[in-house]
Design a protein around this motif. Sequence first.
Motif, mmCIF file in Angstrom:
data_model
loop_
_atom_site.group_PDB
_atom_site.id
_atom_site.type_symbol
_atom_site.label_atom_id
_atom_site.label_comp_id
_atom_site.label_asym_id
_atom_site.label_seq_id
_atom_site.Cartn_x
_atom_site.Cartn_y
_atom_site.Cartn_z
ATOM 1 N N UNK A 6 0.797 -1.225 0.000
ATOM 2 C CA UNK A 6 0.000 0.000 0.000
ATOM 3 C C UNK A 6 0.832 1.278 0.000
ATOM 4 N N UNK A 7 2.061 1.217 0.503
ATOM 5 C CA UNK A 7 2.897 2.411 0.585
ATOM 6 C C UNK A 7 4.357 1.987 0.538
ATOM 7 N N UNK A 8 5.094 2.561 -0.409
ATOM 8 C CA UNK A 8 6.536 2.362 -0.553
ATOM 9 C C UNK A 8 7.125 3.745 -0.729
ATOM 10 N N UNK A 9 8.053 4.119 0.135
ATOM 11 C CA UNK A 9 8.617 5.448 -0.015
ATOM 12 C C UNK A 9 9.994 5.588 0.588
ATOM 13 N N UNK A 10 10.799 6.401 -0.075
ATOM 14 C CA UNK A 10 12.094 6.830 0.439
ATOM 15 C C UNK A 10 12.109 8.325 0.211
ATOM 16 N N UNK A 11 12.212 9.091 1.302
ATOM 17 C CA UNK A 11 12.018 10.533 1.180
ATOM 18 C C UNK A 11 12.943 11.321 2.091
ATOM 19 N N UNK A 12 13.112 12.576 1.754
ATOM 20 C CA UNK A 12 13.993 13.449 2.537
ATOM 21 C C UNK A 12 13.212 14.375 3.463
ATOM 22 N N UNK A 13 11.967 14.037 3.713
ATOM 23 C CA UNK A 13 11.116 14.809 4.621
ATOM 24 C C UNK A 13 10.745 13.933 5.813
ATOM 25 N N UNK A 72 4.716 -12.787 -0.201
ATOM 26 C CA UNK A 72 4.648 -14.162 -0.703
ATOM 27 C C UNK A 72 4.814 -15.184 0.426
ATOM 28 N N UNK A 73 5.504 -14.801 1.483
ATOM 29 C CA UNK A 73 5.821 -15.739 2.561
ATOM 30 C C UNK A 73 4.856 -15.708 3.740
ATOM 31 N N UNK A 74 4.016 -14.685 3.813
ATOM 32 C CA UNK A 74 3.078 -14.531 4.931
ATOM 33 C C UNK A 74 1.697 -14.192 4.387
ATOM 34 N N UNK A 75 0.630 -14.467 5.156
ATOM 35 C CA UNK A 75 -0.725 -14.133 4.708
ATOM 36 C C UNK A 75 -1.034 -12.645 4.922
ATOM 37 N N UNK A 76 -0.286 -11.804 4.247
ATOM 38 C CA UNK A 76 -0.361 -10.362 4.430
ATOM 39 C C UNK A 76 -1.619 -9.795 3.777
ATOM 40 N N UNK A 77 -2.279 -8.924 4.502
ATOM 41 C CA UNK A 77 -3.392 -8.150 3.956
ATOM 42 C C UNK A 77 -2.910 -6.805 3.436
ATOM 43 N N UNK A 78 -1.899 -6.214 4.111
ATOM 44 C CA UNK A 78 -1.356 -4.919 3.678
ATOM 45 C C UNK A 78 0.046 -4.737 4.253
ATOM 46 N N UNK A 79 0.905 -4.091 3.450
ATOM 47 C CA UNK A 79 2.258 -3.728 3.863
ATOM 48 C C UNK A 79 2.494 -2.264 3.538
ATOM 49 N N UNK A 80 3.281 -1.606 4.383
ATOM 50 C CA UNK A 80 3.664 -0.218 4.136
ATOM 51 C C UNK A 80 5.064 -0.013 4.694
ATOM 52 N N UNK A 81 5.876 0.773 3.975
ATOM 53 C CA UNK A 81 7.233 1.057 4.441
ATOM 54 C C UNK A 81 7.729 2.372 3.869
ATOM 55 N N UNK A 82 8.341 3.187 4.732
ATOM 56 C CA UNK A 82 8.998 4.415 4.298
ATOM 57 C C UNK A 82 10.322 4.537 5.036
ATOM 58 N N UNK A 83 11.323 5.059 4.332
ATOM 59 C CA UNK A 83 12.646 5.273 4.919
ATOM 60 C C UNK A 83 13.069 6.695 4.608
ATOM 61 N N UNK A 84 13.762 7.287 5.520
ATOM 62 C CA UNK A 84 14.230 8.662 5.361
ATOM 63 C C UNK A 84 15.633 8.676 4.769
ATOM 64 N N UNK A 85 15.931 9.663 3.960
ATOM 65 C CA UNK A 85 17.284 9.933 3.494
ATOM 66 C C UNK A 85 17.604 11.389 3.834
ATOM 67 N N UNK A 86 18.896 11.719 3.793
ATOM 68 C CA UNK A 86 19.328 13.061 4.131
ATOM 69 C C UNK A 86 19.831 13.122 5.562
ATOM 70 N N UNK A 87 19.977 14.340 6.067
ATOM 71 C CA UNK A 87 20.510 14.566 7.408
ATOM 72 C C UNK A 87 19.425 14.395 8.461
ATOM 73 N N UNK A 88 19.734 13.626 9.496
ATOM 74 C CA UNK A 88 18.802 13.392 10.593
ATOM 75 C C UNK A 88 19.477 13.712 11.921
#
Length: 141
Positions: A6-13, A72-88
């Motif tokens: 449902x959500x895949x993101x890599x962002x600097x915000x 494929x390996x689990x009975x997933x109904x929904x997945x979402x993931x976001x990762x930050x890039x830049x200075x933290x």
Amino acid sequence: MSEVIKLVGVRDTPLSVDEVFQAACDPGAGGTTVFVGTVRDSDHARAVRRLSYSAHPTVEQELRRVMEKVAADFPVKALAAVHRVGDLEIGDLAVVVAASCPHRGEAFQACRRLIDDLKAQVPIWKHQLFADGGDEWVGAC
């Protein structure tokens, strides 16, 4: 299987736990597990001042590939993931992932696999700056 991603993101915000949780909600899920990774103030007994993440241009495709394998390996109904890039800064959210499954045990397992595989396989690199003036690059994270 990609319909459960449902959500895949890599962002600097800044990242939002609510955004990831809402994306992973599904009426067929009895359990939704969310993992939040934050910037900590020390690593290997050294004080961390701040850090920066950088990513390969294919990062979102690789993240999607990891998510498809989890689906494929689990009975997933929904997945979402976001990762930050830049200075933290210390305390900032670096990554948020979530998995929804029919039962809580499956949701915990799927979420654990998602974050572990993301850190091991997705081309994101961490540059830590230490309080003692040193620095360190950490491979895939």
